[in-house]
Design an enzyme around this catalytic site. Structure first.
Site, PDB file in Angstrom:
ATOM      1  N   ALA A 119       3.709   8.835  -7.124  1.00  0.00           N
ATOM      2  CA  ALA A 119       3.692  10.219  -6.681  1.00  0.00           C
ATOM      3  C   ALA A 119       3.226  10.233  -5.232  1.00  0.00           C
ATOM      4  O   ALA A 119       2.535   9.310  -4.787  1.00  0.00           O
ATOM      5  CB  ALA A 119       2.746  11.023  -7.561  1.00  0.00           C
TER       6      ALA A 119
ATOM      7  N   GLY B 147       3.665   6.880 -10.378  1.00  0.00           N
ATOM      8  CA  GLY B 147       4.794   7.726 -10.784  1.00  0.00           C
ATOM      9  C   GLY B 147       6.129   6.991 -10.734  1.00  0.00           C
ATOM     10  O   GLY B 147       7.067   7.355 -11.449  1.00  0.00           O
TER      11      GLY B 147
ATOM     12  N   GLU C  80       6.315   5.313 -13.947  1.00  0.00           N
ATOM     13  CA  GLU C  80       6.466   6.377 -14.956  1.00  0.00           C
ATOM     14  C   GLU C  80       7.889   6.942 -14.952  1.00  0.00           C
ATOM     15  O   GLU C  80       8.466   7.223 -16.005  1.00  0.00           O
ATOM     16  CB  GLU C  80       5.420   7.469 -14.683  1.00  0.00           C
ATOM     17  CG  GLU C  80       3.998   6.956 -14.936  1.00  0.00           C
ATOM     18  CD  GLU C  80       2.907   7.852 -14.355  1.00  0.00           C
ATOM     19  OE1 GLU C  80       2.971   8.156 -13.136  1.00  0.00           O
ATOM     20  OE2 GLU C  80       2.012   8.268 -15.100  1.00  0.00           O
TER      21      GLU C  80
ATOM     22  N   GLU D  60      -3.269   4.162 -10.225  1.00  0.00           N
ATOM     23  CA  GLU D  60      -3.942   5.436  -9.941  1.00  0.00           C
ATOM     24  C   GLU D  60      -5.459   5.309  -9.939  1.00  0.00           C
ATOM     25  O   GLU D  60      -6.161   6.009  -9.211  1.00  0.00           O
ATOM     26  CB  GLU D  60      -3.520   6.508 -10.961  1.00  0.00           C
ATOM     27  CG  GLU D  60      -2.069   6.960 -10.838  1.00  0.00           C
ATOM     28  CD  GLU D  60      -1.079   6.124 -11.643  1.00  0.00           C
ATOM     29  OE1 GLU D  60      -1.432   5.003 -12.067  1.00  0.00           O
ATOM     30  OE2 GLU D  60       0.061   6.583 -11.841  1.00  0.00           O
TER      31      GLU D  60
HETATM   32  N1  CAA Z   1       2.559   8.356  -1.471  1.00  0.00           N
HETATM   33  C1  CAA Z   1       2.748   8.647  -0.178  1.00  0.00           C
HETATM   34  N2  CAA Z   1       3.067   7.728   0.753  1.00  0.00           N
HETATM   35  C2  CAA Z   1       3.191   6.450   0.362  1.00  0.00           C
HETATM   36  C3  CAA Z   1       3.005   6.054  -0.978  1.00  0.00           C
HETATM   37  C4  CAA Z   1       2.686   7.083  -1.920  1.00  0.00           C
HETATM   38  N3  CAA Z   1       2.525   6.825  -3.236  1.00  0.00           N
HETATM   39  N4  CAA Z   1       3.163   4.716  -1.068  1.00  0.00           N
HETATM   40  C5  CAA Z   1       3.453   4.296   0.169  1.00  0.00           C
HETATM   41  N5  CAA Z   1       3.464   5.332   1.025  1.00  0.00           N
HETATM   42  C6  CAA Z   1       3.718   5.300   2.477  1.00  0.00           C
HETATM   43  C7  CAA Z   1       2.539   4.715   3.229  1.00  0.00           C
HETATM   44  O1  CAA Z   1       1.547   5.690   3.434  1.00  0.00           O
HETATM   45  C8  CAA Z   1       3.196   4.258   4.490  1.00  0.00           C
HETATM   46  O2  CAA Z   1       3.419   5.385   5.324  1.00  0.00           O
HETATM   47  P1  CAA Z   1       2.932   5.335   6.883  1.00  0.00           P
HETATM   48  O3  CAA Z   1       3.821   4.286   7.489  1.00  0.00           O
HETATM   49  O4  CAA Z   1       3.212   6.718   7.352  1.00  0.00           O
HETATM   50  O5  CAA Z   1       1.507   4.925   6.864  1.00  0.00           O
HETATM   51  C9  CAA Z   1       4.581   3.798   4.017  1.00  0.00           C
HETATM   52  O6  CAA Z   1       4.789   4.416   2.745  1.00  0.00           O
HETATM   53  C10 CAA Z   1       4.680   2.308   3.838  1.00  0.00           C
HETATM   54  O7  CAA Z   1       3.621   1.908   2.986  1.00  0.00           O
HETATM   55  P2  CAA Z   1       2.630   0.699   3.339  1.00  0.00           P
HETATM   56  O8  CAA Z   1       2.442   0.584   4.802  1.00  0.00           O
HETATM   57  O9  CAA Z   1       1.392   0.888   2.500  1.00  0.00           O
HETATM   58  O10 CAA Z   1       3.499  -0.520   2.805  1.00  0.00           O
HETATM   59  P3  CAA Z   1       2.970  -1.935   2.314  1.00  0.00           P
HETATM   60  O11 CAA Z   1       4.171  -2.783   2.177  1.00  0.00           O
HETATM   61  O12 CAA Z   1       1.840  -2.418   3.144  1.00  0.00           O
HETATM   62  O13 CAA Z   1       2.366  -1.649   0.842  1.00  0.00           O
HETATM   63  C11 CAA Z   1       2.361  -0.667  -1.358  1.00  0.00           C
HETATM   64  C12 CAA Z   1       3.202  -1.257  -0.205  1.00  0.00           C
HETATM   65  C13 CAA Z   1       1.533  -1.797  -2.002  1.00  0.00           C
HETATM   66  C14 CAA Z   1       3.339  -0.119  -2.398  1.00  0.00           C
HETATM   67  C15 CAA Z   1       1.430   0.434  -0.826  1.00  0.00           C
HETATM   68  O14 CAA Z   1       2.210   1.336  -0.059  1.00  0.00           O
HETATM   69  C16 CAA Z   1       0.739   1.216  -1.878  1.00  0.00           C
HETATM   70  O15 CAA Z   1      -0.231   0.732  -2.466  1.00  0.00           O
HETATM   71  N6  CAA Z   1       1.181   2.473  -2.148  1.00  0.00           N
HETATM   72  C17 CAA Z   1       0.540   3.384  -3.045  1.00  0.00           C
HETATM   73  C18 CAA Z   1       0.754   2.965  -4.499  1.00  0.00           C
HETATM   74  C19 CAA Z   1       0.029   3.929  -5.413  1.00  0.00           C
HETATM   75  O16 CAA Z   1      -1.168   4.045  -5.411  1.00  0.00           O
HETATM   76  N7  CAA Z   1       0.800   4.670  -6.260  1.00  0.00           N
HETATM   77  C20 CAA Z   1       0.257   5.634  -7.175  1.00  0.00           C
HETATM   78  C21 CAA Z   1       0.355   7.003  -6.562  1.00  0.00           C
HETATM   79  S1  CAA Z   1      -0.514   8.246  -7.500  1.00  0.00           S
HETATM   80  C22 CAA Z   1       0.512   8.606  -8.793  1.00  0.00           C
HETATM   81  O17 CAA Z   1       1.614   8.098  -8.908  1.00  0.00           O
HETATM   82  C23 CAA Z   1      -0.026   9.605  -9.755  1.00  0.00           C
HETATM   83  C24 CAA Z   1       0.787   9.813 -10.980  1.00  0.00           C
HETATM   84  O18 CAA Z   1       0.704   9.077 -11.946  1.00  0.00           O
HETATM   85  C25 CAA Z   1       1.637  10.959 -11.092  1.00  0.00           C
END
Ligand code: CAA
Length: 257
Positions: free
Chosen positions: A65, A108, A111, A131
């Protein structure tokens, strides 16, 4: 029709939807949900489409998400909007959807893949429910669907540690149906969807409904539901055709009726 956050194509009787927010690793925001619902509802309504594939990019199916969209919300915002309830509508799409997952399917994203009917993974896929690392927990079905897919022990491990599992582990524990070399992922998923599209559409839709029912009810009620659908299939012209074709040793020509 064009969409802001997804690309939509058709390949014969197969719909192909590609998540397209590359700068955010396909993070799922409200617009993605609106676009996906519009696209898949249009496929459901289109008699020319029989099955579809949902995919992302080589790097990310979807990284969760959209954290930036959620970050500043408070409890009342989330509760009053019933945040993420709209994804239940995605799970109600009636024609089969195969998730073709390469790269990250996190939060998400994992999911959403689980809301599809089955998952084919590239060998570079990574699944996780991270999360907990954000101070929350899964909110789009992860605590429930992942547990049903992989059992309590592994679901607890994933949800409480936030660790990722690779494609091989995901196949071993039943989260994905097959793992293929990443380069073959789209061909394999489209071939599987095309195969489904060869069969009788009402039979396919009833079979999907019956398998989904296993998640919602007891064994005895599920078996009764299955039998009722099975009996009803004897009202299909396609049952007559399919069985006649077998007996006559020729390919079946299904009419979707
Ligand atoms: N939401 C918003 N933006 C996201 C994102 C997310 N879930 N995941 C990645 N991005 C964005 C980053 O912020 C980044 O944007 P900027 O360049 O503007 O900073 C861009 O995508 C590229 O990401 P990274 O620089 O972090 O890329 P990476 O290759 O270094 O890492 C990754 C990849 C390991 C997937 C890392 O991006 C990450 O950990 N992302 C978040 C994963 C996460 O926590 N997901 C759960 C979200 S909460 C949820 O889903 C709740 C639910 O159950 C409904």
């Amino acid at each position: 029709m064009s969409y802001e956050t997804i690309l939509v194509e058709t390949r014969g009787k197969v719909g192909l939807v590609t998540l397209n927010r590359p700068k955010a690793l396909n993070a799922l925001n409200a617009q993605v949900l609106a676009d996906l619902l519009a696209a898949f509802r249009a496929f459901d309504a289109d008699p020319a489409i029989a099955a579809s594939v949902l995919t992302g990019s080589e790097k990310a199916f979807a990284a969760g998400a959209d954290i930036k969209e959620m970050q500043s919300r408070d409890y009342v915002d989330m509760y009053v909007a019933d945040a993420f309830a709209g994804w239940d509508d995605f799970a109600r799409i009636r024609k089969p959807i195969i998730a073709a997952v390469a790269g990250y399917a996190l939060g998400g994203g994992c999911e959403l893949a689980m809301m599809c009917d089955f998952i084919i993974a590239g060998d570079n896929a990574k699944f996780g429910q991270p999360e907990i690392t954000l101070g929350v927990m899964p909110g789009m079905g992860g605590s429930q669907r992942l547990t049903r897919f992989v059992g309590k022990s592994k679901a607890m491990d994933m949800v409480l540690t936030g660790r990722m599992m690779d494609a091989a582990e995901a196949e071993r524990c039943g989260l994905v149906s097959r793992v293929v070399p990443a380069d073959d992922l789209m061909a394999e998923a489209l071939t599987a969807a095309s195969r489904i599209a060869e069969f009788s559409l009402p039979a396919v839709m009833m079979a999907k409904e019956a398998v989904d029912r296993a998640y919602e009810t007891t064994l005895s009620e599920g078996l009764r539901f299955e039998r009722r659908l099975f009996h009803s299939m004897f009202a299909l012209e396609d049952q007559k055709e399919g069985m006649a074709a077998f007996v006559e040793k020729r390919p079946a020509r299904f009419l979707d009726r």
